[in-house]
Scaffold this motif. Structure first.
Motif, PDB file in Angstrom:
ATOM      1  N   LYS A 542       0.829  -1.216   0.000  1.00 51.96           N
ATOM      2  CA  LYS A 542       0.000   0.000   0.000  1.00 51.96           C
ATOM      3  C   LYS A 542       0.856   1.256   0.000  1.00 51.96           C
ATOM      4  O   LYS A 542       0.405   2.331  -0.393  1.00 51.96           O
ATOM      5  CB  LYS A 542      -0.958  -0.004   1.175  1.00 51.96           C
ATOM      6  CG  LYS A 542      -0.304   0.133   2.539  1.00 51.96           C
ATOM      7  CD  LYS A 542      -1.365   0.152   3.641  1.00 51.96           C
ATOM      8  CE  LYS A 542      -0.730   0.320   5.021  1.00 51.96           C
ATOM      9  NZ  LYS A 542      -1.758   0.318   6.101  1.00 51.96           N
ATOM     10  N   PRO A 546      -0.936   1.907  -3.822  1.00 50.99           N
ATOM     11  CA  PRO A 546      -2.185   1.801  -3.054  1.00 50.99           C
ATOM     12  C   PRO A 546      -3.351   1.222  -3.853  1.00 50.99           C
ATOM     13  O   PRO A 546      -4.190   0.516  -3.290  1.00 50.99           O
ATOM     14  CB  PRO A 546      -2.455   3.243  -2.615  1.00 50.99           C
ATOM     15  CG  PRO A 546      -1.574   4.106  -3.457  1.00 50.99           C
ATOM     16  CD  PRO A 546      -0.403   3.278  -3.843  1.00 50.99           C
ATOM     17  N   GLU A 547      -3.400   1.486  -5.154  1.00 47.12           N
ATOM     18  CA  GLU A 547      -4.497   0.950  -5.966  1.00 47.12           C
ATOM     19  C   GLU A 547      -4.406  -0.568  -6.056  1.00 47.12           C
ATOM     20  O   GLU A 547      -5.413  -1.274  -5.944  1.00 47.12           O
ATOM     21  CB  GLU A 547      -4.474   1.573  -7.367  1.00 47.12           C
ATOM     22  CG  GLU A 547      -4.890   3.041  -7.397  1.00 47.12           C
ATOM     23  CD  GLU A 547      -4.990   3.563  -8.816  1.00 47.12           C
ATOM     24  OE1 GLU A 547      -4.993   2.744  -9.766  1.00 47.12           O
ATOM     25  OE2 GLU A 547      -5.063   4.793  -8.984  1.00 47.12           O
ATOM     26  N   ALA A 549      -2.927  -2.520  -3.910  1.00 47.61           N
ATOM     27  CA  ALA A 549      -3.168  -3.061  -2.571  1.00 47.61           C
ATOM     28  C   ALA A 549      -4.645  -3.059  -2.219  1.00 47.61           C
ATOM     29  O   ALA A 549      -5.099  -3.903  -1.438  1.00 47.61           O
ATOM     30  CB  ALA A 549      -2.372  -2.267  -1.537  1.00 47.61           C
ATOM     31  N   GLU A 550      -5.388  -2.148  -2.784  1.00 42.35           N
ATOM     32  CA  GLU A 550      -6.835  -2.146  -2.544  1.00 42.35           C
ATOM     33  C   GLU A 550      -7.504  -3.278  -3.319  1.00 42.35           C
ATOM     34  O   GLU A 550      -8.424  -3.936  -2.818  1.00 42.35           O
ATOM     35  CB  GLU A 550      -7.432  -0.802  -2.963  1.00 42.35           C
ATOM     36  CG  GLU A 550      -8.906  -0.661  -2.618  1.00 42.35           C
ATOM     37  CD  GLU A 550      -9.440   0.733  -2.878  1.00 42.35           C
ATOM     38  OE1 GLU A 550     -10.678   0.902  -2.803  1.00 42.35           O
ATOM     39  OE2 GLU A 550      -8.648   1.649  -3.150  1.00 42.35           O
ATOM     40  N   LYS A 551      -7.011  -3.534  -4.521  1.00 46.78           N
ATOM     41  CA  LYS A 551      -7.565  -4.607  -5.356  1.00 46.78           C
ATOM     42  C   LYS A 551      -7.162  -5.975  -4.827  1.00 46.78           C
ATOM     43  O   LYS A 551      -7.948  -6.931  -4.843  1.00 46.78           O
ATOM     44  CB  LYS A 551      -7.066  -4.411  -6.793  1.00 46.78           C
ATOM     45  CG  LYS A 551      -7.644  -5.391  -7.803  1.00 46.78           C
ATOM     46  CD  LYS A 551      -7.117  -5.057  -9.205  1.00 46.78           C
ATOM     47  CE  LYS A 551      -7.678  -5.985 -10.261  1.00 46.78           C
ATOM     48  NZ  LYS A 551      -7.115  -5.682 -11.615  1.00 46.78           N
ATOM     49  N   TYR A 552      -5.914  -6.075  -4.359  1.00 51.05           N
ATOM     50  CA  TYR A 552      -5.368  -7.328  -3.845  1.00 51.05           C
ATOM     51  C   TYR A 552      -4.801  -7.067  -2.441  1.00 51.05           C
ATOM     52  O   TYR A 552      -3.613  -6.766  -2.281  1.00 51.05           O
ATOM     53  CB  TYR A 552      -4.277  -7.863  -4.781  1.00 51.05           C
ATOM     54  CG  TYR A 552      -4.775  -8.123  -6.184  1.00 51.05           C
ATOM     55  CD1 TYR A 552      -5.729  -9.110  -6.420  1.00 51.05           C
ATOM     56  CD2 TYR A 552      -4.322  -7.374  -7.266  1.00 51.05           C
ATOM     57  CE1 TYR A 552      -6.206  -9.353  -7.700  1.00 51.05           C
ATOM     58  CE2 TYR A 552      -4.786  -7.610  -8.548  1.00 51.05           C
ATOM     59  CZ  TYR A 552      -5.733  -8.599  -8.762  1.00 51.05           C
ATOM     60  OH  TYR A 552      -6.210  -8.836 -10.020  1.00 51.05           O
ATOM     61  N   PRO A 553      -5.611  -7.194  -1.406  1.00 49.15           N
ATOM     62  CA  PRO A 553      -5.218  -6.735  -0.068  1.00 49.15           C
ATOM     63  C   PRO A 553      -4.413  -7.732   0.759  1.00 49.15           C
ATOM     64  O   PRO A 553      -4.030  -7.407   1.885  1.00 49.15           O
ATOM     65  CB  PRO A 553      -6.571  -6.472   0.599  1.00 49.15           C
ATOM     66  CG  PRO A 553      -7.519  -7.416  -0.074  1.00 49.15           C
ATOM     67  CD  PRO A 553      -7.045  -7.551  -1.489  1.00 49.15           C
ATOM     68  N   ASN A 621      -3.604 -10.595   7.448  1.00 53.90           N
ATOM     69  CA  ASN A 621      -3.655 -10.431   5.992  1.00 53.90           C
ATOM     70  C   ASN A 621      -2.559 -11.206   5.261  1.00 53.90           C
ATOM     71  O   ASN A 621      -2.195 -10.869   4.141  1.00 53.90           O
ATOM     72  CB  ASN A 621      -3.604  -8.948   5.597  1.00 53.90           C
ATOM     73  CG  ASN A 621      -4.766  -8.172   6.168  1.00 53.90           C
ATOM     74  OD1 ASN A 621      -5.878  -8.690   6.263  1.00 53.90           O
ATOM     75  ND2 ASN A 621      -4.516  -6.942   6.568  1.00 53.90           N
ATOM     76  N   ASN A 660      -5.801 -11.710  -3.941  1.00 55.77           N
ATOM     77  CA  ASN A 660      -7.116 -11.724  -3.315  1.00 55.77           C
ATOM     78  C   ASN A 660      -7.555 -13.178  -3.168  1.00 55.77           C
ATOM     79  O   ASN A 660      -6.941 -14.085  -3.736  1.00 55.77           O
ATOM     80  CB  ASN A 660      -8.137 -10.928  -4.124  1.00 55.77           C
ATOM     81  CG  ASN A 660      -9.177 -10.274  -3.238  1.00 55.77           C
ATOM     82  OD1 ASN A 660      -9.529 -10.808  -2.192  1.00 55.77           O
ATOM     83  ND2 ASN A 660      -9.668  -9.107  -3.646  1.00 55.77           N
TER      84      ASN A 660
END
Length: 665
Positions: A542, A546-547, A549-553, A621, A660
């Motif tokens: 992230k 960050p994009e 990491a939001e899609k694949y956290p 996570n 994910n």
């Protein structure tokens, strides 16, 4: 009548064990540990015992195979060698010798497994691989810091007051070191484990520190900050024996301890506590090979090295920044064995990006790939791209014992011997400093032949047979040339089976380093700006993306399997293996997952499906899927991993991987 013979483990592993092998009627019956071995002392792991199954398996490739119209057909050795030699001649004449790619890894750690390099050098020089999927970034990092990557000998741990096991599950990968940890703990040493996964080694620890994957270098920086704030540094060592310390101080001034805590997800008070641990010398640090499998991997190892240096734990008994011990392998005459000076042309591809390089290569294009001691279709990252690249060349030759994922794609499969069917010498550059002798114990089944025989036959067909006109014994004696004055000879090895190599047992004791400055280098001055330490984090995080990491956290680790040395044993396991997806408890809670659920793990590179296993403890996570599993069993997990290189260009980024997850029916 059955007899027990001494032998040695060929696996590219930390422990490099001594064996007692029971032989009956030219067949391996049992593999056990050799109680007289000075380090392994009669205990071996399941992977070592599996060598009996591997040798006797009915799935062995017994004859040369050629793919004709998509189907493998048995052919004679004469036909296989004639056709491969003819193709090598044609390629060299038409395109040049670098139109051949030699893809080599380290499935077998025998010294004579390096004779493939001799063959290709005498052929004229081919396209070779540089770097390492396993440990390359860390080796290079320690060369920048110390000038070499050396570790303390195993028994020096008895001099340690504190022991830091950082990113290394020795219970799974280094069982004899684990046993020593049990001993030293009884004698009063304190053990600390830093790892995203709460593993069997962590259970032994006096304290377990859970860390966000890929943030180990930042944690080291935080501990250094606290050492300096508390005045616990070793000023004498810093001022007299190091270079670039001011650069490190300036770097640490750019970040607060609270920011480091937020990014590593390690409390500030833990960093303060570890500062005192490092100052309470001697403190030994033992690093694993996973922490440097990130884009920031080399820098991570360098920051941990810096922590050991600032605290004054370099060159003292019971201390050390113990990552690798390549001085063991440096004992042998590999230059004489491989004849690098014979190559007339030379091209290199990164081992991580070999597939992309094959696809885009020009002047010349890659026309043939020869695979030895490896299974790149399973082990190389971004495996779908690897599959496309290896299927695009005119000729793929695989030297193998079984029909691996890579062998199944081959045009020719050449059956080779197992370790018990050939004589060789074995050692490890990761843990102890003994060389082991492995005699030929049984005959090979079918038409399987040693690698040396294969290269000799091809060399004769290509006109440089004189370079292979040596017996196996002569080649082994050649490798031992630098050791003769120390009394280490093939004759003595055959008699005693295990000999101690002349290495520095406590490296850097005189504070004279192999760097350009002759000092420990916080800044690698020969690298210019690239030699400065940084506070880098993984690319797939992230903080950097960050994009994404939001899609694949979720962070995916792909650790070493328990029962197989990488991909070598999956086809021999019972019950039939399957993909196990180990998940942190918070992931299970978020998706209402339970043990045994079937899930899909995916990212933009690919997907893999498997069965859930909820970890008792793991950093939030975090997901783990063991590496090495074959396509027929649901793998490879490298469908998800990236082929990017580490910051210093010599390591993989297999752990720098966001994914994910979802439940599937």
């Amino acid at each position: 009548m059955a007899e027990i013979r001494k032998s040695a483990c060929p696996l590219n592993c930390w422990d490099s064990c001594g064996f007692h092998v029971t032989i009956d009627q030219d067949r391996v019956v049992k593999v056990e540990g050799d109680p007289s071995h000075p380090i392994t002392q009669g205990k071996i792991c399941g992977r070592g015992r599996m060598l009996e199954t591997r040798t006797n398996s009915g799935e062995r490739v017994l004859h040369p195979l050629k793919k004709v119209n998509g189907t493998f057909q048995q052919i004679s050795w004469e036909q296989a060698l004639d056709e491969i030699a003819a193709e090598l001649k044609k390629i060299k004449k038409t395109y040049g010798s670098t139109a051949v790619l030699h893809s080599h890894d380290y499935a077998n750690n025998g010294i004579l497994k390096n004779l493939d390099q001799r063959f290709f050098n005498c052929y004229g020089g081919v396209t070779e691989l540089y770097g390492s999927l396993c440990w390359g970034a860390g080796i290079e990092a320690q060369k920048w810091d110390f000038g070499n990557a050396w570790s303390h000998e195993p028994n020096d741990i008895f001099n340690s007051k504190n022991i830091i096991i950082w990113g290394r599950n020795v219970a799974r990968t280094n069982m004899h070191f684990f046993e020593k940890l049990l001993e030293v703990k009884k004698k009063g040493a304190k053990i600390y484990v830093i790892d995203p996964l709460y593993n069997a080694t962590a259970k032994l620890a006096d304290e377990y520190i859970s860390i966000k994957p890929g943030m180990d270098g930042l944690l080291a920086a935080g501990i250094i900050k606290e050492i300096l704030r508390l005045g616990l540094e070793n000023r004498e060592f810093i001022e007299q024996s190091t270079y670039g310390f001011q650069d490190l101080e300036q770097l640490l001034d750019t970040i607060t301890l609270e920011e480091i805590s937020e990014m590593t997800e390690v409390p500030c008070e833990v960093m303060s506590s570890l500062a005192y641990v490092y100052a309470d010398k001697p403190t030994a640090t033992f690093m694993g090979l996973g922490m440097q499998r990130y884009t920031n991997g080399g820098n991570t190892i360098r920051l941990i090295d810096a922590l050991v240096a600032v605290s004054g734990n370099i060159g003292i008994a019971g201390g050390g920044a113990n990552y690798a011990n390549v001085q063991v392998g440096q004992s042998f005459a590999f230059d004489e064995l491989t004849l690098a000076e014979r190559r007339q042309h030379h091209r290199q591809f990164s081992i991580m990006k070999q597939a992309e390089e094959v696809r885009k290569a020009t002047d010349p294009e890659i026309k043939m790939i020869v695979v030895t001691c490896g299974n790149p279709l399973t082990q190389v990252p971004d495996s779908e791209v690897v599959r496309q690249a290896f299927s695009s060349v005119s000729t793929l030759v695989v030297v193998e014992q079984f029909m691996t994922d890579t062998a199944l794609m081959a045009d020719y499969v050449l059956p080779t011997t197992t370790a018990f069917e050939e004589e060789d010498l074995y050692y490890s550059s990761m843990y102890h400093h003994y060389v082991n002798y492995g005699p030929k114990l049984v005959s090979a089944p079918g038409e399987a032949q040693p690698d040396l025989w294969i290269w000799t036959q091809l060399a004769e067909r290509l006109g440089f047979g004189a370079d292979f006109a040596f017996s196996r014994e002569a080649f082994l004696e050649m490798t031992l040339t630098p050791l003769r004055d120390r009394g280490i000879t093939l004759e003595k090895l055959r008699a005693e089976h295990t000999l101690e190599l002349p290495v520095e047992k406590i490296p850097w004791r005189d504070h004279t380093f192999q760097t350009p400055s002759g000092k420990y280098q916080f800044t690698a001055r020969e690298k210019g700006q690239n030699g400065l330490l940084t506070l880098a984090v993984p690319d797939e995080s992230k903080w950097e993306d960050p994009e994404l990491a939001e899609k694949y956290p979720y962070h995916l680790l792909t650790i070493h399997p328990m029962r197989s040395n990488h991909s070598q044993n999956y086809h021999l396991l019972t019950p039939k293996p399957k993909v196990k997806v180990e998940i942190a408890p918070n992931i299970a809670e978020h998706f209402a997952l339970k043990n045994g659920d079937f899930v899909k793990v995916w990212n933009d590179r690919g997907e893999i499906k498997g069965v859930v296993s909820i970890l008792a403890k793991a950093h939030p996570n975090t997901i783990n899927i063991d590496e090495g599993i074959w396509r027929e069993f649901g793998g490879s997990v490298n469908q998800l991993t990236s082929s990017r290189e580490s910051d210093n260009g010599l390591g993989s980024t297999l752990y720098d991987c966001l994914v994910n997850i979802e439940k599937v029916n």
